[in-house]
Design an enzyme around this catalytic site. Structure first.
Site, PDB file in Angstrom:
ATOM      1  N   SER A  14      22.711 -52.899  14.887  1.00 14.37           N
ATOM      2  CA  SER A  14      22.620 -53.004  13.435  1.00 14.37           C
ATOM      3  C   SER A  14      22.608 -51.635  12.748  1.00 14.37           C
ATOM      4  CB  SER A  14      21.352 -53.764  13.038  1.00 14.37           C
ATOM      5  OG  SER A  14      21.227 -53.780  11.630  1.00 14.37           O
ATOM      6  N   LYS A  65      20.370 -67.384  11.093  1.00 15.65           N
ATOM      7  CA  LYS A  65      20.787 -67.647   9.713  1.00 15.65           C
ATOM      8  C   LYS A  65      20.655 -69.121   9.328  1.00 15.65           C
ATOM      9  CE  LYS A  65      23.891 -63.711   9.258  1.00 15.65           C
ATOM     10  NZ  LYS A  65      25.230 -63.237   8.812  1.00 15.65           N
ATOM     11  N   ASN A  86      20.968 -65.297   4.812  1.00 14.79           N
ATOM     12  CA  ASN A  86      20.944 -63.942   5.373  1.00 14.79           C
ATOM     13  C   ASN A  86      20.003 -63.015   4.604  1.00 14.79           C
ATOM     14  OD1 ASN A  86      22.909 -63.626   3.135  1.00 14.79           O
ATOM     15  ND2 ASN A  86      23.196 -61.590   4.001  1.00 14.79           N
ATOM     16  N   GLY A 129      26.904 -69.182  11.315  1.00 14.97           N
ATOM     17  CA  GLY A 129      26.460 -68.933   9.954  1.00 14.97           C
ATOM     18  C   GLY A 129      27.376 -68.003   9.193  1.00 14.97           C
TER      19      GLY A 129
END
Length: 250
Positions: A14, A65, A86, A129
């Site tokens: 991330s 999600k 989200n 998602g």
């Protein structure tokens, strides 16, 4: 201290923490911080909230999600439309409100990628998602599409049903799966890459690595490609607006 963060199962890929930490620095918000919270299961969320009473907002990523819904007090229209959350807003009255800014981020990013008035069809690879947000954006933009999934869908295709001719007829191909994310950079969705042409547009929601195997195979035949970094930035800015109770252009 105002604390924000990201929940997911594996977060080493991330960029969200770097993005928001830089944003806080640029705005001179020394009392703001952004953390990564890896949860083995979404059921661990209540414990996390107890341990971090200074939380003011959360982002949500794979695979939570959709799983996070039962832990929320309210679902905003954006998340209801998409069917996935989200962004979690911590309301002043203590309620947890689920939003979706992925749709906004993808929609606005796609419009800077494909030509104005694009009238082709799309293939959406994956049915999770992130795929749901892409589908809503495509419908809003009037772009027809098929969803391609490993499992049979009522109105979609399996990868086995994805013929070379279908790839040739769908000039926009969007990867919403995690295949190709660092460190497994050699992976990519199983589509007939030999049918790609210079007229194709390949959009990968992955942004780490910058160029995925999916994108590189498109580039090899002259196709236009784009990764998900701009989408990440746009959805993050929309999340920041939500956390600060600013109106969104939806």
């Amino acid at each position: 201290m105002r604390e924000f963060g990201l929940i997911g199962r594996t977060l080493s890929h991330s960029f969200s923490q770097t993005y928001f930490s830089q944003k806080f620095h640029n705005l001179g918000l020394s009392d703001h911080q952004y953390e990564l919270f890896e949860l083995a299961a979404v059921q661990d969320l209540p414990v996390l909230l107890q341990q971090h009473p200074e939380l003011y907002g959360l982002n949500v990523t794979i695979p939570y999600k959709e799983q996070v819904w039962p832990f929320l007090d309210e679902i905003a229209p954006s998340a209801a439309r998409v069917g996935a959350v989200n962004v979690i807003q911590f309301a002043s009255d203590g309620r947890l409100i689920g939003h979706n800014t992925d749709m906004i981020g993808f929609r606005d990013s796609l419009q800077t990628f494909v030509p104005a008035g694009f009238d082709g069809r799309a293939l959406v690879l994956g049915s999770g998602g992130a795929s749901k947000a892409v589908e809503v954006a495509l419908r809003d933009l009037g772009i027809g599409y098929w969803v391609v999934s490993r499992n049979p869908l009522g109105s979609g295709l399996t990868y086995e049903e994805l013929t070379p001719r279908l790839v040739q007829e769908h000039l926009l191909i969007i990867n919403t799966t995690p295949l190709g994310t660092h460190p497994n950079v050699q992976e990519c969705p199983a589509i007939p890459y030999g049918s790609l042409t210079a007229s194709h547009y390949l959009y990968d929601l992955i942004y780490n690595p910058r160029e995925t195997e999916f994108m590189q195979r498109g580039q090899a035949v002259g196709a236009q490609t784009k990764n998900g970094f701009e989408m990440l930035c746009l959805q993050a800015e929309a999340a920041w607006q939500i956390w600060n109770e600013e109106p969104l252009d939806q």
